[in-house]
Design a protein around this motif. Structure first.
Motif, PDB file in Angstrom:
ATOM      1  N   PRO A  94      20.587  76.474   6.837  1.00  0.00           N
ATOM      2  CA  PRO A  94      21.376  75.395   6.209  1.00  0.00           C
ATOM      3  C   PRO A  94      20.890  74.011   6.600  1.00  0.00           C
ATOM      4  CG  PRO A  94      22.834  77.147   6.934  1.00  0.00           C
ATOM      5  CD  PRO A  94      21.460  77.499   7.442  1.00  0.00           C
ATOM      6  N   GLU A  95      20.381  73.861   7.811  1.00  0.00           N
ATOM      7  CA  GLU A  95      19.892  72.549   8.245  1.00  0.00           C
ATOM      8  C   GLU A  95      18.576  72.149   7.577  1.00  0.00           C
ATOM      9  OE1 GLU A  95      20.802  75.117  10.196  1.00  0.00           O
ATOM     10  OE2 GLU A  95      19.514  75.266  11.998  1.00  0.00           O
ATOM     11  N   ASP A  96      17.999  73.027   6.782  1.00  0.00           N
ATOM     12  CA  ASP A  96      16.816  72.672   5.995  1.00  0.00           C
ATOM     13  C   ASP A  96      17.199  71.985   4.691  1.00  0.00           C
ATOM     14  OD1 ASP A  96      15.369  75.806   6.968  1.00  0.00           O
ATOM     15  OD2 ASP A  96      14.888  73.818   7.776  1.00  0.00           O
ATOM     16  N   THR A  97      18.467  71.911   4.411  1.00  0.00           N
ATOM     17  CA  THR A  97      18.946  71.277   3.183  1.00  0.00           C
ATOM     18  C   THR A  97      18.554  69.811   3.129  1.00  0.00           C
ATOM     19  OG1 THR A  97      20.806  72.797   2.912  1.00  0.00           O
ATOM     20  CG2 THR A  97      21.024  70.615   1.898  1.00  0.00           C
ATOM     21  N   GLY A  98      18.105  69.374   1.965  1.00  0.00           N
ATOM     22  CA  GLY A  98      17.750  67.966   1.788  1.00  0.00           C
ATOM     23  C   GLY A  98      16.860  67.769   0.583  1.00  0.00           C
ATOM     24  N   MET A  99      16.535  66.515   0.325  1.00  0.00           N
ATOM     25  CA  MET A  99      15.568  66.175  -0.706  1.00  0.00           C
ATOM     26  C   MET A  99      14.194  66.218  -0.057  1.00  0.00           C
ATOM     27  SD  MET A  99      15.416  65.338  -3.931  1.00  0.00           S
ATOM     28  CE  MET A  99      16.885  64.462  -4.440  1.00  0.00           C
ATOM     29  N   TYR A 100      13.291  66.950  -0.665  1.00  0.00           N
ATOM     30  CA  TYR A 100      11.940  67.102  -0.128  1.00  0.00           C
ATOM     31  C   TYR A 100      10.972  66.249  -0.944  1.00  0.00           C
ATOM     32  CZ  TYR A 100      13.228  70.750   3.146  1.00  0.00           C
ATOM     33  OH  TYR A 100      13.776  71.432   4.202  1.00  0.00           O
ATOM     34  N   TYR A 101      10.160  65.481  -0.221  1.00  0.00           N
ATOM     35  CA  TYR A 101       9.212  64.565  -0.840  1.00  0.00           C
ATOM     36  C   TYR A 101       7.787  64.904  -0.427  1.00  0.00           C
ATOM     37  CZ  TYR A 101      13.357  61.617  -1.471  1.00  0.00           C
ATOM     38  OH  TYR A 101      14.597  61.125  -1.814  1.00  0.00           O
ATOM     39  N   CYS A 102       6.892  64.738  -1.371  1.00  0.00           N
ATOM     40  CA  CYS A 102       5.466  64.797  -1.109  1.00  0.00           C
ATOM     41  C   CYS A 102       4.980  63.361  -0.931  1.00  0.00           C
ATOM     42  CB  CYS A 102       4.784  65.455  -2.316  1.00  0.00           C
ATOM     43  SG  CYS A 102       3.005  65.544  -2.246  1.00  0.00           S
ATOM     44  N   ALA A 103       4.083  63.140   0.018  1.00  0.00           N
ATOM     45  CA  ALA A 103       3.603  61.789   0.281  1.00  0.00           C
ATOM     46  C   ALA A 103       2.121  61.806   0.597  1.00  0.00           C
ATOM     47  CB  ALA A 103       4.373  61.175   1.441  1.00  0.00           C
ATOM     48  N   ALA A 104       1.462  60.702   0.297  1.00  0.00           N
ATOM     49  CA  ALA A 104       0.037  60.573   0.581  1.00  0.00           C
ATOM     50  C   ALA A 104      -0.213  59.291   1.366  1.00  0.00           C
ATOM     51  CB  ALA A 104      -0.768  60.558  -0.717  1.00  0.00           C
ATOM     52  N   ALA A 105      -1.033  59.418   2.393  1.00  0.00           N
ATOM     53  CA  ALA A 105      -1.450  58.247   3.158  1.00  0.00           C
ATOM     54  C   ALA A 105      -2.655  57.622   2.463  1.00  0.00           C
ATOM     55  CB  ALA A 105      -1.793  58.649   4.583  1.00  0.00           C
ATOM     56  N   GLU A 106      -3.149  56.535   3.033  1.00  0.00           N
ATOM     57  CA  GLU A 106      -4.337  55.920   2.450  1.00  0.00           C
ATOM     58  C   GLU A 106      -5.582  56.232   3.252  1.00  0.00           C
ATOM     59  OE1 GLU A 106      -3.283  51.731   1.598  1.00  0.00           O
ATOM     60  OE2 GLU A 106      -3.303  52.501  -0.474  1.00  0.00           O
ATOM     61  N   ARG A 107      -5.416  57.031   4.305  1.00  0.00           N
ATOM     62  CA  ARG A 107      -6.558  57.486   5.089  1.00  0.00           C
ATOM     63  C   ARG A 107      -6.138  58.724   5.851  1.00  0.00           C
ATOM     64  NH1 ARG A 107      -6.315  55.868  10.489  1.00  0.00           N
ATOM     65  NH2 ARG A 107      -4.658  54.415  11.011  1.00  0.00           N
ATOM     66  N   GLY A 108      -7.055  59.257   6.628  1.00  0.00           N
ATOM     67  CA  GLY A 108      -6.728  60.432   7.407  1.00  0.00           C
ATOM     68  C   GLY A 108      -5.936  60.077   8.642  1.00  0.00           C
ATOM     69  N   VAL A 109      -4.759  60.652   8.768  1.00  0.00           N
ATOM     70  CA  VAL A 109      -3.935  60.466   9.958  1.00  0.00           C
ATOM     71  C   VAL A 109      -3.362  61.826  10.342  1.00  0.00           C
ATOM     72  CG1 VAL A 109      -3.322  58.067   9.507  1.00  0.00           C
ATOM     73  CG2 VAL A 109      -1.887  59.890   8.586  1.00  0.00           C
ATOM     74  N   PHE A 110      -3.037  61.985  11.611  1.00  0.00           N
ATOM     75  CA  PHE A 110      -2.360  63.191  12.077  1.00  0.00           C
ATOM     76  C   PHE A 110      -0.997  62.792  12.612  1.00  0.00           C
ATOM     77  CE2 PHE A 110      -5.474  66.373  11.362  1.00  0.00           C
ATOM     78  CZ  PHE A 110      -6.707  65.740  11.460  1.00  0.00           C
ATOM     79  N   SER A 111      -0.228  62.188  11.735  1.00  0.00           N
ATOM     80  CA  SER A 111       1.089  61.708  12.111  1.00  0.00           C
ATOM     81  C   SER A 111       2.089  62.034  11.022  1.00  0.00           C
ATOM     82  CB  SER A 111       1.061  60.194  12.333  1.00  0.00           C
ATOM     83  OG  SER A 111       2.372  59.689  12.496  1.00  0.00           O
ATOM     84  N   LEU A 112       3.299  62.413  11.440  1.00  0.00           N
ATOM     85  CA  LEU A 112       4.384  62.668  10.508  1.00  0.00           C
ATOM     86  C   LEU A 112       5.354  61.491  10.462  1.00  0.00           C
ATOM     87  CD1 LEU A 112       5.049  66.459  11.151  1.00  0.00           C
ATOM     88  CD2 LEU A 112       4.233  65.397   9.039  1.00  0.00           C
ATOM     89  N   SER A 113       4.869  60.328  10.862  1.00  0.00           N
ATOM     90  CA  SER A 113       5.686  59.125  10.740  1.00  0.00           C
ATOM     91  C   SER A 113       5.554  58.574   9.335  1.00  0.00           C
ATOM     92  CB  SER A 113       5.228  58.083  11.757  1.00  0.00           C
ATOM     93  OG  SER A 113       5.907  56.858  11.541  1.00  0.00           O
ATOM     94  N   ALA A 114       6.674  58.292   8.695  1.00  0.00           N
ATOM     95  CA  ALA A 114       6.668  57.860   7.298  1.00  0.00           C
ATOM     96  C   ALA A 114       5.903  56.558   7.092  1.00  0.00           C
ATOM     97  CB  ALA A 114       8.098  57.711   6.791  1.00  0.00           C
ATOM     98  N   ARG A 115       5.754  55.755   8.135  1.00  0.00           N
ATOM     99  CA  ARG A 115       5.126  54.452   7.965  1.00  0.00           C
ATOM    100  C   ARG A 115       3.657  54.538   7.571  1.00  0.00           C
ATOM    101  NH1 ARG A 115       2.504  52.007  12.523  1.00  0.00           N
ATOM    102  NH2 ARG A 115       2.219  53.449  14.254  1.00  0.00           N
ATOM    103  N   TRP A 116       3.024  55.701   7.786  1.00  0.00           N
ATOM    104  CA  TRP A 116       1.619  55.853   7.440  1.00  0.00           C
ATOM    105  C   TRP A 116       1.421  56.227   5.974  1.00  0.00           C
ATOM    106  CZ3 TRP A 116      -1.763  54.001  10.681  1.00  0.00           C
ATOM    107  CH2 TRP A 116      -1.459  53.979  12.047  1.00  0.00           C
ATOM    108  N   TYR A 117       2.485  56.557   5.277  1.00  0.00           N
ATOM    109  CA  TYR A 117       2.362  57.106   3.926  1.00  0.00           C
ATOM    110  C   TYR A 117       2.801  56.071   2.896  1.00  0.00           C
ATOM    111  CZ  TYR A 117       1.450  61.331   6.443  1.00  0.00           C
ATOM    112  OH  TYR A 117       0.873  62.246   7.285  1.00  0.00           O
ATOM    113  N   LYS A 118       1.885  55.770   1.986  1.00  0.00           N
ATOM    114  CA  LYS A 118       2.139  54.701   1.028  1.00  0.00           C
ATOM    115  C   LYS A 118       2.650  55.224  -0.311  1.00  0.00           C
ATOM    116  CE  LYS A 118      -0.014  50.775  -1.299  1.00  0.00           C
ATOM    117  NZ  LYS A 118      -1.224  49.929  -1.451  1.00  0.00           N
ATOM    118  N   HIS A 119       2.215  56.414  -0.680  1.00  0.00           N
ATOM    119  CA  HIS A 119       2.549  56.943  -2.005  1.00  0.00           C
ATOM    120  C   HIS A 119       3.536  58.098  -1.875  1.00  0.00           C
ATOM    121  CE1 HIS A 119      -0.843  54.555  -3.358  1.00  0.00           C
ATOM    122  NE2 HIS A 119      -1.570  55.127  -2.402  1.00  0.00           N
ATOM    123  N   TRP A 120       4.552  58.088  -2.727  1.00  0.00           N
ATOM    124  CA  TRP A 120       5.626  59.071  -2.637  1.00  0.00           C
ATOM    125  C   TRP A 120       5.959  59.642  -4.011  1.00  0.00           C
ATOM    126  CZ3 TRP A 120       7.896  60.272   2.102  1.00  0.00           C
ATOM    127  CH2 TRP A 120       7.518  59.449   3.173  1.00  0.00           C
TER     128      TRP A 120
END
Length: 122
Positions: free
Chosen positions: A86-112
């Motif tokens: 149940p805690e997996d409930t939510g809106m799921y988004y695909c996002a793309a960064a503008e370069r290669g990063v190994f971070s799950l911080s939203a600030r690195w992703y420009k396109h949604w």
């Protein structure tokens, strides 16, 4: 121009499975990081999984249950979600960064994408 279109969200019982898809244009995970995020009502958006080239990174909350993959021929990203809770409930988004990063911080992703809803009931 980068376009991301998610699909596959649904309502399922706890313990069930879903596979989300993200059709991407203008970007590939061979050249930049692409990730899945989710946002539950009243909560901040959180990174779930990223894929960059042949590498994947998962948030601890989904490790062992979710699998991110890509089909380069179709330029499509997938998120296989098993043993859903149940805690997996939510809106799921695909996002793309503008370069290669190994971070799950939203600030690195420009396109949604626009998101796809996942609801898991107990």
């Amino acid at each position: 121009q980068v376009q991301l279109v998610e699909s596959g969200g649904d309502s399922v019982q706890a313990g069930g499975s879903l596979r989300l898809s993200c059709a991407a244009s203008g970007v590939t995970s061979r050249s930049t990081a692409m990730a899945w995020f989710r946002q539950a009502p009243g909560k901040e958006r959180e990174g779930v999984a990223l894929i960059y080239g042949d590498s994947t990174v998962y948030d601890n909350s989904v490790k062992g249950r979710f699998t991110a993959s890509q089909d380069n021929a179709k330029n499509t990203l997938y998120l296989q979600m098993d043993s859903l809770k149940p805690e997996d409930t939510g809106m799921y988004y695909c996002a793309a960064a503008e370069r290669g990063v190994f971070s799950l911080s939203a600030r690195w992703y420009k396109h949604w994408g626009q998101g796809t809803q996942v609801t898991v009931s107990s």
